[in-house]
Scaffold this motif. Structure first.
Motif, PDB file in Angstrom:
ATOM      1  N   ASP A 195       1.124  -1.031  -0.018  1.00  0.00           N
ATOM      2  CA  ASP A 195       0.060   0.046  -0.130  1.00  0.00           C
ATOM      3  C   ASP A 195       0.975   1.136   0.174  1.00  0.00           C
ATOM      4  O   ASP A 195       1.424   1.494   1.173  1.00  0.00           O
ATOM      5  CB  ASP A 195      -0.936   0.182   1.102  1.00  0.00           C
ATOM      6  N   HIS A 196       1.351   1.731  -1.049  1.00  0.00           N
ATOM      7  CA  HIS A 196       2.141   2.788  -1.306  1.00  0.00           C
ATOM      8  C   HIS A 196       1.642   4.010  -0.446  1.00  0.00           C
ATOM      9  O   HIS A 196       2.637   4.872   0.119  1.00  0.00           O
ATOM     10  CB  HIS A 196       2.243   3.159  -2.560  1.00  0.00           C
ATOM     11  N   GLU A 197       0.491   4.225  -0.503  1.00  0.00           N
ATOM     12  CA  GLU A 197       0.091   5.508   0.322  1.00  0.00           C
ATOM     13  C   GLU A 197       0.378   5.619   1.834  1.00  0.00           C
ATOM     14  O   GLU A 197       0.683   6.540   2.502  1.00  0.00           O
ATOM     15  CB  GLU A 197      -1.592   5.682   0.104  1.00  0.00           C
ATOM     16  N   ARG A 198       0.365   4.283   2.248  1.00  0.00           N
ATOM     17  CA  ARG A 198       0.490   4.015   3.808  1.00  0.00           C
ATOM     18  C   ARG A 198       1.774   3.575   3.968  1.00  0.00           C
ATOM     19  O   ARG A 198       2.346   3.975   5.404  1.00  0.00           O
ATOM     20  CB  ARG A 198      -0.521   2.825   4.144  1.00  0.00           C
ATOM     21  N   LEU A 199       2.698   3.033   3.378  1.00  0.00           N
ATOM     22  CA  LEU A 199       3.838   2.367   3.758  1.00  0.00           C
ATOM     23  C   LEU A 199       4.865   3.324   4.229  1.00  0.00           C
ATOM     24  O   LEU A 199       5.334   2.939   5.546  1.00  0.00           O
ATOM     25  CB  LEU A 199       4.465   1.806   2.496  1.00  0.00           C
ATOM     26  N   HIS A 200       4.986   4.316   3.803  1.00  0.00           N
ATOM     27  CA  HIS A 200       5.983   5.268   4.559  1.00  0.00           C
ATOM     28  C   HIS A 200       5.350   6.044   5.724  1.00  0.00           C
ATOM     29  O   HIS A 200       6.280   6.359   6.587  1.00  0.00           O
ATOM     30  CB  HIS A 200       6.444   6.531   3.446  1.00  0.00           C
ATOM     31  N   LYS A 201       4.151   5.826   6.132  1.00  0.00           N
ATOM     32  CA  LYS A 201       3.663   6.282   7.347  1.00  0.00           C
ATOM     33  C   LYS A 201       3.921   5.414   8.442  1.00  0.00           C
ATOM     34  O   LYS A 201       3.865   5.775   9.566  1.00  0.00           O
ATOM     35  CB  LYS A 201       2.390   6.730   7.147  1.00  0.00           C
ATOM     36  N   VAL A 202       4.026   4.087   8.158  1.00  0.00           N
ATOM     37  CA  VAL A 202       3.894   3.013   9.318  1.00  0.00           C
ATOM     38  C   VAL A 202       5.173   2.191   9.368  1.00  0.00           C
ATOM     39  O   VAL A 202       5.470   1.318  10.239  1.00  0.00           O
ATOM     40  CB  VAL A 202       2.753   2.301   9.147  1.00  0.00           C
ATOM     41  N   CYS A 203       6.004   2.334   8.357  1.00  0.00           N
ATOM     42  CA  CYS A 203       7.181   1.457   8.224  1.00  0.00           C
ATOM     43  C   CYS A 203       8.499   2.204   8.041  1.00  0.00           C
ATOM     44  O   CYS A 203       8.615   3.513   7.502  1.00  0.00           O
ATOM     45  CB  CYS A 203       7.298   0.550   6.910  1.00  0.00           C
ATOM     46  N   GLU A 204       9.537   1.790   8.706  1.00  0.00           N
ATOM     47  CA  GLU A 204      10.751   2.396   8.412  1.00  0.00           C
ATOM     48  C   GLU A 204      11.632   1.741   7.102  1.00  0.00           C
ATOM     49  O   GLU A 204      11.947   0.549   7.240  1.00  0.00           O
ATOM     50  CB  GLU A 204      11.685   2.339   9.623  1.00  0.00           C
ATOM     51  N   ILE A 205      11.282   2.472   6.111  1.00  0.00           N
ATOM     52  CA  ILE A 205      11.712   1.903   4.882  1.00  0.00           C
ATOM     53  C   ILE A 205      13.277   1.190   4.502  1.00  0.00           C
ATOM     54  O   ILE A 205      13.148   0.186   4.204  1.00  0.00           O
ATOM     55  CB  ILE A 205      11.450   2.899   3.741  1.00  0.00           C
ATOM     56  N   PRO A 206      14.363   1.760   5.212  1.00  0.00           N
ATOM     57  CA  PRO A 206      15.405   1.207   5.274  1.00  0.00           C
ATOM     58  C   PRO A 206      15.687  -0.085   5.940  1.00  0.00           C
ATOM     59  O   PRO A 206      16.279  -1.087   5.373  1.00  0.00           O
ATOM     60  CB  PRO A 206      16.299   2.182   5.984  1.00  0.00           C
ATOM     61  N   SER A 207      14.884  -0.367   7.272  1.00  0.00           N
ATOM     62  CA  SER A 207      14.758  -1.497   7.678  1.00  0.00           C
ATOM     63  C   SER A 207      13.967  -2.521   6.960  1.00  0.00           C
ATOM     64  O   SER A 207      14.415  -3.825   6.770  1.00  0.00           O
ATOM     65  CB  SER A 207      14.068  -1.327   8.948  1.00  0.00           C
ATOM     66  N   VAL A 208      12.990  -2.078   6.389  1.00  0.00           N
ATOM     67  CA  VAL A 208      12.197  -3.146   5.406  1.00  0.00           C
ATOM     68  C   VAL A 208      12.969  -3.405   4.256  1.00  0.00           C
ATOM     69  O   VAL A 208      13.212  -4.752   4.153  1.00  0.00           O
ATOM     70  CB  VAL A 208      11.123  -2.627   4.675  1.00  0.00           C
ATOM     71  N   ILE A 209      13.802  -2.924   3.637  1.00  0.00           N
ATOM     72  CA  ILE A 209      14.821  -3.030   2.582  1.00  0.00           C
ATOM     73  C   ILE A 209      15.555  -4.055   2.985  1.00  0.00           C
ATOM     74  O   ILE A 209      16.167  -5.057   2.573  1.00  0.00           O
ATOM     75  CB  ILE A 209      15.295  -1.862   2.013  1.00  0.00           C
ATOM     76  N   GLN A 210      16.415  -3.780   4.116  1.00  0.00           N
ATOM     77  CA  GLN A 210      17.533  -4.409   4.672  1.00  0.00           C
ATOM     78  C   GLN A 210      16.983  -5.860   5.187  1.00  0.00           C
ATOM     79  O   GLN A 210      17.716  -6.760   5.185  1.00  0.00           O
ATOM     80  CB  GLN A 210      18.184  -3.830   5.873  1.00  0.00           C
ATOM     81  N   SER A 211      15.649  -6.046   5.516  1.00  0.00           N
ATOM     82  CA  SER A 211      15.108  -7.178   6.289  1.00  0.00           C
ATOM     83  C   SER A 211      15.059  -8.284   5.095  1.00  0.00           C
ATOM     84  O   SER A 211      14.951  -9.617   5.583  1.00  0.00           O
ATOM     85  CB  SER A 211      13.824  -6.984   6.833  1.00  0.00           C
ATOM     86  N   CYS A 212      15.196  -8.193   3.871  1.00  0.00           N
ATOM     87  CA  CYS A 212      14.900  -8.865   2.809  1.00  0.00           C
ATOM     88  C   CYS A 212      16.349  -9.706   2.251  1.00  0.00           C
ATOM     89  O   CYS A 212      17.153  -9.366   1.833  1.00  0.00           O
ATOM     90  CB  CYS A 212      14.495  -8.151   1.502  1.00  0.00           C
TER      91      CYS A 212
END
Length: 194
Positions: free
Chosen positions: A146-163
């Motif tokens: 959900d592109h509208e919501r993702l940056h509001k609820v997730c820390e994007i660098p951590s999400v990328i690093q988790s993969c």
């Protein structure tokens, strides 16, 4: 020492805890323990109290078994109730399994003891590694974003690093991420982080 093992068919409410403590006070001098397979064991030092305890447990609808040549209580993870990376829910699955295997819990009619475990994702928090039968829920699709919501609820660098496979890449234009479905191995790490 005599041990009577009881499966715990009810939710562990405060009322149920009080009920089993009352039973322990009456028959086993207050001695009971919870096993790693979610059973309750009443520890008695008087053989004369075993039969009355069994009768009391039967009257209250508490099944006795899970020892000897039987199915032990199923160990399982929390599922959707408490875990954000679960691929399935354990409680309903375990209830269905134990309803079907009830006779094998209360009777010693198997060639050996059978231990069953259910894990809701590949993290396998349930004791699937040390069970005879293991059921593991898996994610089968890449995450939907959900592109509208993702940056509001997730820390994007951590999400990328988790993969672990590098399937998640930043999408600066949308302040979000994109997932390459060909690289995704459905591990659920990104669910855990976000």
């Amino acid at each position: 020492l005599y041990t009577v093992r009881v499966g715990s068919p009810r939710l562990a409410s405060i009322d149920f805890i009080r009920e089993i403590c009352e039973i322990a006070d009456k028959y086993s001098k207050g001695h009971l323990r919870f096993t790693s397979r979610h059973n309750i064991e009443f520890l008695l030092d008087d053989k004369e109290m075993v039969e009355p305890l069994l009768e009391e447990l039967a009257r209250r609808g508490l099944p006795v078994g899970g020892t000897g040549h039987s199915v032990s209580n199923i160990v399982h993870t929390q599922g959707w109730v408490h875990c954000h990376s679960a691929a399935t829910d354990a409680s309903g699955l375990v209830k269905s399994l134990m309803d079907g295997l009830y006779d094998y819990f209360v009777e010693n009619k198997l060639p050996n003891m059978v231990r069953i475990a259910v894990a809701c994702c590949l993290n396998m928090c349930g004791a699937v590694h040390c069970s005879d039968i293991a059921i593991v829920g898996i994610h089968r699709k890449p995450p939907r974003i959900d592109h509208e919501r993702l940056h509001k609820v997730c820390e994007i660098p951590s999400v990328i690093q988790s993969c672990p496979t590098g399937a998640i890449k930043p999408n600066p234009k949308l302040k979000s991420v994109d997932v390459n479905p060909d690289k995704c191995m459905y591990c659920g790490n990104c669910y855990t982080v976000c």
